[in-house]
Design an enzyme around this catalytic site. Structure first.
Site, PDB file in Angstrom:
ATOM      1  N   HIS A   1     -15.171  -0.458 -21.552  1.00 30.92           N
ATOM      2  CA  HIS A   1     -15.578  -1.446 -20.547  1.00 30.92           C
ATOM      3  C   HIS A   1     -15.347  -2.880 -21.035  1.00 30.92           C
ATOM      4  O   HIS A   1     -14.823  -3.719 -20.312  1.00 30.92           O
ATOM      5  CB  HIS A   1     -17.045  -1.220 -20.165  1.00 30.92           C
ATOM      6  CG  HIS A   1     -17.740  -2.478 -19.773  1.00 30.92           C
ATOM      7  ND1 HIS A   1     -18.396  -3.287 -20.683  1.00 30.92           N
ATOM      8  CD2 HIS A   1     -17.828  -3.121 -18.579  1.00 30.92           C
ATOM      9  CE1 HIS A   1     -18.872  -4.348 -20.052  1.00 30.92           C
ATOM     10  NE2 HIS A   1     -18.545  -4.270 -18.785  1.00 30.92           N
TER      11      HIS A   1
ATOM     12  N   GLU B   1     -19.743   1.172 -22.808  1.00 31.44           N
ATOM     13  CA  GLU B   1     -19.816  -0.296 -22.757  1.00 31.44           C
ATOM     14  C   GLU B   1     -18.773  -0.958 -23.653  1.00 31.44           C
ATOM     15  O   GLU B   1     -18.090  -1.856 -23.148  1.00 31.44           O
ATOM     16  CB  GLU B   1     -21.224  -0.758 -23.151  1.00 31.44           C
ATOM     17  CG  GLU B   1     -21.401  -2.257 -22.914  1.00 31.44           C
ATOM     18  CD  GLU B   1     -22.795  -2.729 -23.252  1.00 31.44           C
ATOM     19  OE1 GLU B   1     -23.625  -1.936 -23.723  1.00 31.44           O
ATOM     20  OE2 GLU B   1     -23.044  -3.922 -23.056  1.00 31.44           O
TER      21      GLU B   1
ATOM     22  N   HIS C   1     -12.741  -6.044 -19.467  1.00 30.00           N
ATOM     23  CA  HIS C   1     -12.978  -7.474 -19.243  1.00 30.00           C
ATOM     24  C   HIS C   1     -11.897  -8.299 -19.952  1.00 30.00           C
ATOM     25  O   HIS C   1     -11.377  -9.263 -19.391  1.00 30.00           O
ATOM     26  CB  HIS C   1     -14.348  -7.886 -19.808  1.00 30.00           C
ATOM     27  CG  HIS C   1     -15.517  -7.597 -18.901  1.00 30.00           C
ATOM     28  ND1 HIS C   1     -16.065  -8.557 -18.077  1.00 30.00           N
ATOM     29  CD2 HIS C   1     -16.252  -6.480 -18.708  1.00 30.00           C
ATOM     30  CE1 HIS C   1     -17.091  -8.031 -17.418  1.00 30.00           C
ATOM     31  NE2 HIS C   1     -17.227  -6.761 -17.778  1.00 30.00           N
TER      32      HIS C   1
ATOM     33  N   HIS D   1     -16.281  -2.798 -12.348  1.00 33.14           N
ATOM     34  CA  HIS D   1     -17.562  -2.110 -12.523  1.00 33.14           C
ATOM     35  C   HIS D   1     -17.732  -0.940 -11.548  1.00 33.14           C
ATOM     36  O   HIS D   1     -18.458   0.004 -11.848  1.00 33.14           O
ATOM     37  CB  HIS D   1     -18.733  -3.095 -12.478  1.00 33.14           C
ATOM     38  CG  HIS D   1     -19.041  -3.629 -13.855  1.00 33.14           C
ATOM     39  ND1 HIS D   1     -19.801  -2.918 -14.758  1.00 33.14           N
ATOM     40  CD2 HIS D   1     -18.633  -4.745 -14.493  1.00 33.14           C
ATOM     41  CE1 HIS D   1     -19.858  -3.589 -15.906  1.00 33.14           C
ATOM     42  NE2 HIS D   1     -19.156  -4.705 -15.771  1.00 33.14           N
TER      43      HIS D   1
ATOM     44  N   HIS E   1     -27.214  -9.877 -20.566  1.00 30.18           N
ATOM     45  CA  HIS E   1     -26.393  -9.602 -21.749  1.00 30.18           C
ATOM     46  C   HIS E   1     -26.933 -10.286 -23.012  1.00 30.18           C
ATOM     47  O   HIS E   1     -26.647  -9.853 -24.115  1.00 30.18           O
ATOM     48  CB  HIS E   1     -24.933  -9.987 -21.488  1.00 30.18           C
ATOM     49  CG  HIS E   1     -24.221  -8.947 -20.674  1.00 30.18           C
ATOM     50  ND1 HIS E   1     -23.742  -7.779 -21.216  1.00 30.18           N
ATOM     51  CD2 HIS E   1     -23.950  -8.874 -19.353  1.00 30.18           C
ATOM     52  CE1 HIS E   1     -23.184  -7.039 -20.267  1.00 30.18           C
ATOM     53  NE2 HIS E   1     -23.295  -7.687 -19.125  1.00 30.18           N
TER      54      HIS E   1
ATOM     55  N   HIS F   1     -27.006 -12.347 -14.915  1.00 31.30           N
ATOM     56  CA  HIS F   1     -26.077 -11.511 -15.663  1.00 31.30           C
ATOM     57  C   HIS F   1     -25.923 -12.015 -17.101  1.00 31.30           C
ATOM     58  O   HIS F   1     -25.925 -11.235 -18.053  1.00 31.30           O
ATOM     59  CB  HIS F   1     -24.718 -11.496 -14.946  1.00 31.30           C
ATOM     60  CG  HIS F   1     -23.747 -10.544 -15.558  1.00 31.30           C
ATOM     61  ND1 HIS F   1     -22.575 -10.957 -16.138  1.00 31.30           N
ATOM     62  CD2 HIS F   1     -23.786  -9.205 -15.724  1.00 31.30           C
ATOM     63  CE1 HIS F   1     -21.925  -9.902 -16.608  1.00 31.30           C
ATOM     64  NE2 HIS F   1     -22.640  -8.817 -16.375  1.00 31.30           N
TER      65      HIS F   1
ATOM     66  N   HIS G   1     -25.824  -2.359 -13.803  1.00 30.07           N
ATOM     67  CA  HIS G   1     -24.512  -2.615 -13.199  1.00 30.07           C
ATOM     68  C   HIS G   1     -24.261  -1.717 -11.990  1.00 30.07           C
ATOM     69  O   HIS G   1     -23.588  -2.117 -11.046  1.00 30.07           O
ATOM     70  CB  HIS G   1     -23.399  -2.499 -14.250  1.00 30.07           C
ATOM     71  CG  HIS G   1     -23.441  -3.603 -15.271  1.00 30.07           C
ATOM     72  ND1 HIS G   1     -24.189  -3.540 -16.417  1.00 30.07           N
ATOM     73  CD2 HIS G   1     -22.846  -4.833 -15.290  1.00 30.07           C
ATOM     74  CE1 HIS G   1     -24.043  -4.673 -17.111  1.00 30.07           C
ATOM     75  NE2 HIS G   1     -23.234  -5.471 -16.455  1.00 30.07           N
TER      76      HIS G   1
HETATM   77 CU1  CUO Z   1     -22.204  -7.054 -17.411  1.00 34.56          CU
HETATM   78 CU2  CUO Z   1     -19.114  -5.842 -17.532  1.00 34.56          CU
HETATM   79  O1  CUO Z   1     -20.994  -5.821 -18.275  1.00 34.56           O
HETATM   80  O2  CUO Z   1     -20.198  -7.454 -17.301  1.00 34.56           O
END
Ligand code: CUO
Length: 677
Positions: A359, A344, A363, A399, A204, A200, A230
């Site tokens: 999104h 995103e 977080h 998610h 990113h 992950h 995701h």
């Molecule tokens: Cu990979 Cu929410 O995008 O963590």
């Protein structure tokens, strides 16, 4: 070298050879300046080589320096993104390697180590002259993001006591973060898997969303891949939950309601010298006002962004910036990509002012639930960092909600017409699986493996430090697919293999519409067919979804017992990819029923003409291919990304001649086997 010992001045040891950087005195931070001579002595008095560092006119680093050295760094935070973007721009703008090395040697001593590591990784990945460079994986540089701090104490003990000779691995216990009283702990092996978190983080890194250099962000179909990668995480997580008698994950979408799940990470931040904060059960997110991070935002803002996004889906058009009120229609080919960037959000969002940063800020809100106004001087929780976010149950709830919004959009698309599904004269007659667990049985068990921690332990005796941990594993197998080609010609196609559970959480057989969203991709590859009957055999190891164990962790195992030799292992930057050991869900000891699906689709509609020589393309399904287009023209998740015609009640109804399904089971053996080396 710049990844090595994040908080120490530059120094290198390769085998018996030691080298030290000759850093211009004024590069040292004030606290070190009076010591700079003795520092290079400390690290370099027995160095056989010293590497001169070019003394350059330092660019203005005021912005990236705003982040305190010992703070947590989060790419989800707008201010941190801005600082990182500035630094990455600086790294990318250096004329040559010597200048880059020079600025790096300065920054390593002055910039927050987490941000430095992130920016360095992104820059190396995108500079033409460093693209092929080997860099260490994050578990080595910052093992504290992946493991119980007890491990490090024991590791220090191990390095201090046994200064030379083979090291004894330190064992990381398997049931770390909660007891059996916590039902969510049953899927901790998935959430807290080291390699899944590495994947992950890596994803990113490859797909940054907010850097001032837009060229890095603007990758082929990156918004769609954000959705798809995701979506697959959530689908896989749900299947793991079913295997463990847990219901499907509940969407987190009511921001006024308490978050029932607690999470106590039991990780220490090495740089901040603090424990990562926990979240207590029943926490409710509240308006944020944290001057340090320059973040001030109300929960109602999230609700407003959400309403705007839902309205766009409802109208199948997005509002463009400006005063005209023009709404750009979404089309079935590119709509999901546009929505992905909006949700995103990335800087490719067509209207960030209106659709916001939904999104990412989710977080952020959750990560500060314990200290929304910074009155307790607390740092963000694990969901605020892409390297640790997947550990927390709330990650999947958040998610699942994000995915639900994407699904609302997909639900409005018309079903694929038959000519986009069938492949005339290609008849897939069967698929089966062969392996040590038996025909159509996937065997799973626990496996104990070893990883290297050596680099990340600053100011300790140098040498290899090994940690042993236990993770899920499956027996390797082959797919055997029979295809009859009656076209009279040679034919090319894409083989698409998926798996899904058969029963829902109530024990009922799933309808097509439920099952299609739980389809997890196992493999995808092109294949030619001669006329007549063809038998295709494909190894599980060759999956287009996964990267091998060695790639997730680099090839640590070569170095077992070779203390003091930690800089040699190779790791190319093709480190993005689902960990191979998690290709198959855990299953159950009784045997968990799943459906295996295969489709042979027409290559003329799949094909992307491009040269793949020398590119990392073996985990393209979730990661794409570096510097190339996504290697499949179809929508990601095809053919399951859209609803089917109303008369398709179950998977059987959906099947056309170029597809086949078969019932399989996943049988879990509850024993730990040591990884063969
Ligand atoms: Cu990979 Cu929410 O995008 O963590």
């Amino acid at each position: 070298l710049f990844f090595d010992r994040p908080t120490e001045p530059c120094f290198m040891q390769k085998g018996d050879e030691k080298a030290v950087f000759e850093i211009p005195d004024h590069y040292y931070p004030e606290k070190y300046q009076s010591l700079s001579n003795s520092l290079s002595n400390r690290f370099g008095n027995d160095a056989s080589r010293s590497i001169p560092i070019r003394n350059i006119a330092l660019p203005n680093l005021d912005v990236p320096k705003q982040l305190p050295y010992n703070d947590q760094f989060s790419v989800f935070l707008p201010t941190h993104r801005e600082m990182a973007g500035r630094l990455i721009d600086i790294f990318l703008g250096m004329r040559d390697i010597d200048d880059l090395t020079s600025i790096l040697s300065y920054c390593q001593l002055h910039i927050n180590p987490y941000m430095f590591n992130y920016c360095l990784s992104v820059a190396l990945l995108h500079r033409d002259d460093t693209k092929g460079l080997n860099i260490p994986t994050l578990t080595e540089t910052f093992p504290d993001k992946f493991m119980d701090p007890k491990v490090f104490r024991r590791a220090r003990e191990a390095t201090s006591v046994a200064k030379t000779g083979p090291r004894i691995p330190v064992t990381i216990s398997q049931n770390l973060t909660a007891s059996d009283r916590e039902p969510e702990q049953r899927v901790a092996y998935f959430r807290e898997d080291i390699a899944i978190n590495l994947h992950h983080w890596h994803w990113h890194l490859v797909y940054p969303f907010d850097l001032t250099t837009g060229g890095i962000v603007d990758k082929d179909r990156r918004g769609e891949l954000f959705y798809y990668m995701h979506q697959q995480i959530v689908a896989r997580y749900n299947t793991e939950r079913f295997c463990n008698d847990l219901p499907r994950v509940v969407m987190y979408k009511d921001f006024r309601a308490p978050i029932e799940e607690a999470y106590f990470p039991k990780l220490d931040s090495k740089v901040a010298s603090r424990a990562w904060p926990p979240r207590f059960p029943g926490s409710i997110i509240t308006d944020l006002d944290r001057p340090v991070e320059q973040i001030r935002i109300d929960v109602s803002e999230m609700e407003r962004w959400r309403d705007n996004i839902l309205q766009a889906i409802e109208e199948n058009a997005v509002l463009m910036p400006g005063t005209t009120g023009y709404k750009m229609p979404l089309n079935p080919e590119t709509g999901i990509d546009i929505l992905g960037n909006i949700m995103e959000s990335s800087i490719l969002s067509v209207n960030r002012g209106y659709y916001g940063d939904y999104h990412n800020m989710g977080h952020v809100f959750i990560s500060y639930v314990h200290d929304p106004d910074h009155r307790h001087l607390e740092r963000p929780g694990v969901i605020g960092d892409s390297a640790t976010a997947m550990r927390d149950p709330i990650f999947y709830r958040w998610h699942a909600h994000i995915d639900d919004i994407f699904q609302m959009y997909k639900n409005k698309l018309p079903p694929y017409p038959q000519d986009k599904i069938v492949y005339n004269n290609i008849n897939v007659t069967s698929i089966k699986v062969e392996g040590p667990a038996g025909t159509n049985v996937f065997g799973t068990h626990w496996e104990r493996s070893t990883v290297e921690l050596g680099r990340g332990l600053d100011f300790t005796p140098r040498g290899s430090v090994l940690a042993r941990f236990t993770h899920l594993q499956h027996e390797e197998f082959n797919y055997v697919i029979e295809v009859n080609n009656t076209s009279g010609n040679y034919a090319m196609g894409t083989v698409r293999i998926f798996m899904a559970p058969v029963f829902d959480d109530n024990g009922n057989r799933m309808t097509f519409d439920v099952q299609r969203k739980l389809m997890i991709e196992l493999d995808k590859f092109t294949h030619g067919l001669k006329q007549g009957v063809n038998t295709i055999r494909r190894r599980s190891l060759d999956s287009s979804v996964t990267i091998p164990y060695e790639r997730s962790f680099r090839n640590q195992l070569n170095r077992q017992g070779t203390a003091g030799n930690q800089s040699v292992a190779e790791f190319d930057f093709c480190g993005c990819g689902w960990p191979h050991h998690l290709l198959i869900p855990k299953g159950t000891t009784r045997g968990y029923p799943v459906t295996l699906f295969v489709m042979f689709s027409n290559w003329n509609d799949d094909r992307v003409a491009q040269d793949l020589v020398g590119s990392c393309n073996d985990a393209a399904s979730y990661c794409g291919i570096r510097d190339r287009q996504y290697p499949d023209k179809r929508a990601m998740g095809y053919p399951f990304d859209r609803p089917a015609a109303p008369d398709v009640k179950n998977l059987q109804n959906f099947i056309t001649e170029n597809m086949a399904i078969t019932d399989c089971t996943i049988r879990f053996t509850d024993e730990i086997r040591d990884r063969k080396q």
